[in-house]
Design an enzyme around this catalytic site. Structure first.
Site, PDB file in Angstrom:
ATOM      1  N   CYS A  42       0.848  -1.193   0.000  1.00 26.80           N
ATOM      2  CA  CYS A  42       0.000   0.000   0.000  1.00 26.80           C
ATOM      3  C   CYS A  42       0.886   1.246   0.000  1.00 26.80           C
ATOM      4  CB  CYS A  42      -0.914   0.008   1.221  1.00 26.80           C
ATOM      5  SG  CYS A  42      -2.063   1.428   1.239  1.00 26.80           S
ATOM      6  N   ASP A  44       0.472   3.803   1.673  1.00 26.90           N
ATOM      7  CA  ASP A  44       0.448   4.376   3.028  1.00 26.90           C
ATOM      8  C   ASP A  44       1.867   4.638   3.549  1.00 26.90           C
ATOM      9  OD1 ASP A  44       0.251   4.562   5.977  1.00 26.90           O
ATOM     10  OD2 ASP A  44      -1.856   4.081   5.620  1.00 26.90           O
ATOM     11  N   ARG A  46       2.989   4.840   6.353  1.00 23.71           N
ATOM     12  CA  ARG A  46       3.376   4.118   7.574  1.00 23.71           C
ATOM     13  C   ARG A  46       3.818   2.686   7.303  1.00 23.71           C
ATOM     14  NH1 ARG A  46      -2.311   5.271  10.253  1.00 23.71           N
ATOM     15  NH2 ARG A  46      -2.805   4.666   8.109  1.00 23.71           N
ATOM     16  N   HIS A  98      -2.355  -3.852   5.019  1.00 24.15           N
ATOM     17  CA  HIS A  98      -2.168  -3.467   6.429  1.00 24.15           C
ATOM     18  C   HIS A  98      -3.524  -3.168   7.062  1.00 24.15           C
ATOM     19  CE1 HIS A  98      -2.768   0.966   5.882  1.00 24.15           C
ATOM     20  NE2 HIS A  98      -2.488   0.632   4.631  1.00 24.15           N
ATOM     21  N   CYS A 101      -6.351   0.103   6.815  1.00 26.76           N
ATOM     22  CA  CYS A 101      -6.056   0.688   5.494  1.00 26.76           C
ATOM     23  C   CYS A 101      -7.147   1.690   5.086  1.00 26.76           C
ATOM     24  CB  CYS A 101      -5.941  -0.419   4.447  1.00 26.76           C
ATOM     25  SG  CYS A 101      -5.511   0.204   2.798  1.00 26.76           S
TER      26      CYS A 101
HETATM   27 CO    CO Z   1      -3.507   1.336   2.996  1.00 27.92          CO
END
Ligand code: CO
Length: 210
Positions: A42, A44, A46, A98, A101
């Site tokens: 992803c 993302d 993090r 994750h 999400c």
């Molecule tokens: Co995500």
């Protein structure tokens, strides 16, 4: 100092640290790339592939998009996959989602996100396939987390539906495909699904002229 300026400054410090530790580090890396792993994760911020797996530059070939999707019309993903499998000859492909999400959460709402709807639509399709199981959870967070896991599973299966993977499975018995989910709250990865080379798939998606 502006945030982007700090990046450039920290880059200088990082490059120096690498050379101090290993004078040949960049020379070696610049001449050859031989990662054994393709990571589809992803976007993302993090969930940085190298950091959470403790890997170094050169070890993982990375593709990231919103909600770690494998969409069969996505030329970007297909190019990365073809290059990783047929040129780099990776042994493993990892789809890593994750918990928590945002892309998956958004797909579970009726909110109109404009052009983003078209991407989230792929996640809604996964929800529809597994709706009975997902909706059996009372807790909203549990529903999201289960869809995260099932989404990873479906994306692994989407990889196995490509002729790229099927061809390499038949002729070279690789790559092994893994479905993982990373926990934002504890930093740990759970293996939730896998397809070793040669795993049987729905005959509807099988090609016979590989
Ligand atoms: Co995500």
């Amino acid at each position: 100092m502006k945030s982007f300026e700090k990046l450039l400054q920290d880059n200088k410090a990082w490059a120096k640290e690498q050379v101090d530790r290993d004078p040949e580090f960049f020379k070696r890396l610049s001449s050859l790339q031989t990662p054994e792993i393709l990571w589809i994760g992803c976007s993302d911020s993090r969930v940085p592939a190298n950091q959470i797996t403790g890997t170094q530059p050169g070890e993982i070939f990375v593709h990231r998009n919103v909600a770690n999707m494998v969409v069969h019309t996505d030329l970007n993903l297909l190019t990365v996959l073809d290059y990783a499998v047929n040129i780099l000859k990776v042994q493993h492909v990892i789809v890593c989602g994750h918990y928590g999400c945002g892309g998956v959460k958004a797909a579970m709402t009726k909110h109109n996100f404009g052009i983003i709807n078209k991407w989230l639509r792929n996640i809604k399709d996964v929800y529809r396939i597994h709706q009975e199981e997902i909706d059996s959870f009372q807790d909203e967070e549990k529903r999201t987390d289960r869809l995260v896991e099932l989404n990873v599973q479906e994306q692994v299966m989407n990889l196995a539906k490509t002729s790229i993977i099927q061809k390499t499975w038949v002729h070279e018995q690789r790559p092994h495909i893994h479905g993982w989910v990373y926990g934002l709250e504890d930093g740990l990865i759970r293996a939730v699904f896998e397809m070793p080379p040669g795993t049987h798939i729905d005959p509807l998606y099988e090609y016979d002229d590989l």
